[in-house]
Scaffold this motif. Sequence first.
Motif, short mmCIF file in Angstrom:
data_model
loop_
_atom_site.label_atom_id
_atom_site.label_comp_id
_atom_site.label_asym_id
_atom_site.label_seq_id
_atom_site.Cartn_x
_atom_site.Cartn_y
_atom_site.Cartn_z
N GLU A 101 0.88 -1.29 0.10
CA GLU A 101 0.14 -0.07 0.03
C GLU A 101 0.90 1.30 0.17
N LYS A 102 2.03 1.26 0.45
CA LYS A 102 2.91 2.45 0.66
C LYS A 102 3.57 2.55 -0.46
N CYS A 103 4.59 1.66 -1.00
CA CYS A 103 5.59 1.88 -1.91
C CYS A 103 4.87 1.31 -3.45
N SER A 104 3.92 0.50 -3.15
CA SER A 104 3.33 -0.20 -4.58
C SER A 104 4.26 -1.45 -5.16
N ARG A 105 5.29 -1.65 -4.56
CA ARG A 105 5.92 -2.63 -5.18
C ARG A 105 5.21 -4.25 -4.35
N THR A 106 5.61 -5.08 -5.43
CA THR A 106 5.13 -6.64 -5.07
C THR A 106 5.74 -6.78 -3.54
N LYS A 119 -5.94 -4.52 2.74
CA LYS A 119 -4.66 -3.78 2.25
C LYS A 119 -3.45 -4.39 2.84
N HIS A 120 -2.13 -4.13 2.19
CA HIS A 120 -1.02 -4.98 2.21
C HIS A 120 -0.01 -3.97 2.35
N TRP A 121 1.25 -4.38 3.23
CA TRP A 121 2.38 -3.64 3.68
C TRP A 121 3.41 -4.53 3.66
N HIS A 122 4.60 -4.23 3.21
CA HIS A 122 5.89 -4.76 3.56
C HIS A 122 6.31 -4.42 5.04
N GLU A 123 6.87 -5.34 5.74
CA GLU A 123 7.15 -4.92 7.16
C GLU A 123 7.88 -3.65 7.31
N ALA A 124 8.68 -3.24 6.46
CA ALA A 124 9.25 -2.06 6.67
C ALA A 124 8.50 -0.71 6.19
N CYS A 125 7.41 -1.02 5.64
CA CYS A 125 6.68 0.07 5.03
C CYS A 125 5.37 0.10 6.03
N PHE A 126 4.98 -0.58 6.95
CA PHE A 126 4.01 -0.49 7.87
C PHE A 126 4.33 0.54 8.81
N LEU A 127 4.09 1.78 8.45
CA LEU A 127 4.52 2.73 9.40
C LEU A 127 3.37 3.88 9.71
N CYS A 128 3.40 4.52 10.87
CA CYS A 128 2.44 5.58 11.37
C CYS A 128 2.53 6.72 10.14
N THR A 129 1.41 7.19 9.68
CA THR A 129 1.39 8.15 8.61
C THR A 129 1.75 9.63 9.13
N THR A 130 1.71 9.72 10.63
CA THR A 130 2.12 11.17 10.91
C THR A 130 3.49 11.00 11.51
N CYS A 131 3.83 10.18 12.40
CA CYS A 131 5.41 10.10 13.06
C CYS A 131 6.31 9.03 12.17
N GLY A 132 5.88 8.38 11.40
CA GLY A 132 6.75 7.54 10.73
C GLY A 132 7.16 6.41 11.42
N ASP A 137 3.81 -5.00 15.62
CA ASP A 137 3.30 -5.39 16.74
C ASP A 137 3.21 -4.32 17.73
N ARG A 138 2.30 -3.43 17.21
CA ARG A 138 1.88 -2.40 18.07
C ARG A 138 0.51 -2.19 17.64
N GLN A 139 -0.25 -1.40 18.80
CA GLN A 139 -1.57 -1.00 18.22
C GLN A 139 -1.78 0.22 17.57
N PHE A 140 -2.69 0.18 16.71
CA PHE A 140 -2.74 1.14 15.68
C PHE A 140 -4.18 1.40 15.39
N GLY A 141 -4.48 2.81 14.67
CA GLY A 141 -5.80 3.13 14.32
C GLY A 141 -5.72 3.45 12.93
N SER A 142 -6.86 3.12 12.19
CA SER A 142 -7.14 3.87 10.75
C SER A 142 -8.01 4.94 10.81
N LYS A 143 -7.84 5.84 9.77
CA LYS A 143 -8.96 6.67 9.43
C LYS A 143 -8.93 7.23 8.12
N GLY A 144 -9.95 6.74 7.29
CA GLY A 144 -9.96 7.01 5.96
C GLY A 144 -8.85 5.77 5.50
#
Length: 341
Positions: A101-106, A119-132, A137-144
């Motif tokens: 979802e972030k880098c668009s690569r396979t 939606k899918h992410w690489h482990e290295a791309c699974f980041l907070c939109t605001t702080c990065g 393995d952490r709690q997260f939330g989604s908006k839009g």
Amino acid sequence: MGDVEVHSNFTITEKKTKKVKKTTKRRESGDHGSEVTITEIERTNGTQGGEYTKAMNKDWHGQHFCCWQCDESLTGQRYVLRDEHPYCVSCYESVFANACEKCSRTIGIDSKDLSYKDKHWHEACFLCTTCGESLVDRQFGSKGDRIYCGRCYDEQFASRCDGCHEIFRAGTKKMEYKTRQWHEKCFCCCVCKVPIGTQSFIPREQEIYCAKCYEEKFATRCIKCNKVITSGGVTYKNEPWHRECFTCTHCSKSLAGERFTSRDEKPYCAECFGELFAKRCFACNKPITGIGGTKFISFEDRHWHNDCFFCASCRTSLVGRGFITDQDDIICPECAKQKLM
């Protein structure tokens, strides 16, 4: 991606002995995990000739064990099984692998595929939109279409208490009334500051009051005893009274539902008012109260009930007639003439 197995095979010459080595990797995601099993078959020299490929628990001619998609030989290559069909790694990733979802690569078979809401992410791309920061393995939330760490989500989107204006943390008890909400400790009386909890309360002009403080501050109070009027009551001269407090000033008889009058802004029952303040009939000496429409006659400094205003001689009513005074008596003209003859 679903559960897949990635295998390696070799063309071997053997008749008796094989050694099989298996390595299992777990593909992780927010929704589920899938296992990727890589099987390596080590070549073992046999005593007799004959080359073939051992894969999928079957023996194959080398030219016959091919990718289901591109027909390229899989002999000596890693392959992936899907629906019991072998695919080369390249075809499998192009047909079945998810795009990040972030880098668009396979997201290849050697990478962890983290997924959330389709939606899918690489482990290295699974980041907070605001702080990065990484959300692995952490709690997260989604908006839009965006994902946030718990801290950033709370700061930007979490609802806030109408009392302290702080956010509601996960697991925090929330008290709600109409469109407003409070922490349990913040939902308290604006006067005494005691938490309302499950007790009754009264809202007034954006403030919350416990029943006791509301009564102290706003409830109608009796003009006589100054205590709260909870039900019933009497209004006199635009002032509220308890029914039991609205009594005759002189005899303390209850005036609720009774005829009464007032003097100097104080209420009196008819009897006490007549005895204390009313004019007295010159004939019967009883009070002329005027209550209930009682009519009376006044002459000079004397007063009579209508029924008592009659001729002293013939007892004929003189109401609406002429009369003559004879010392303290009043007499009709006829009796006056007879008295002069």
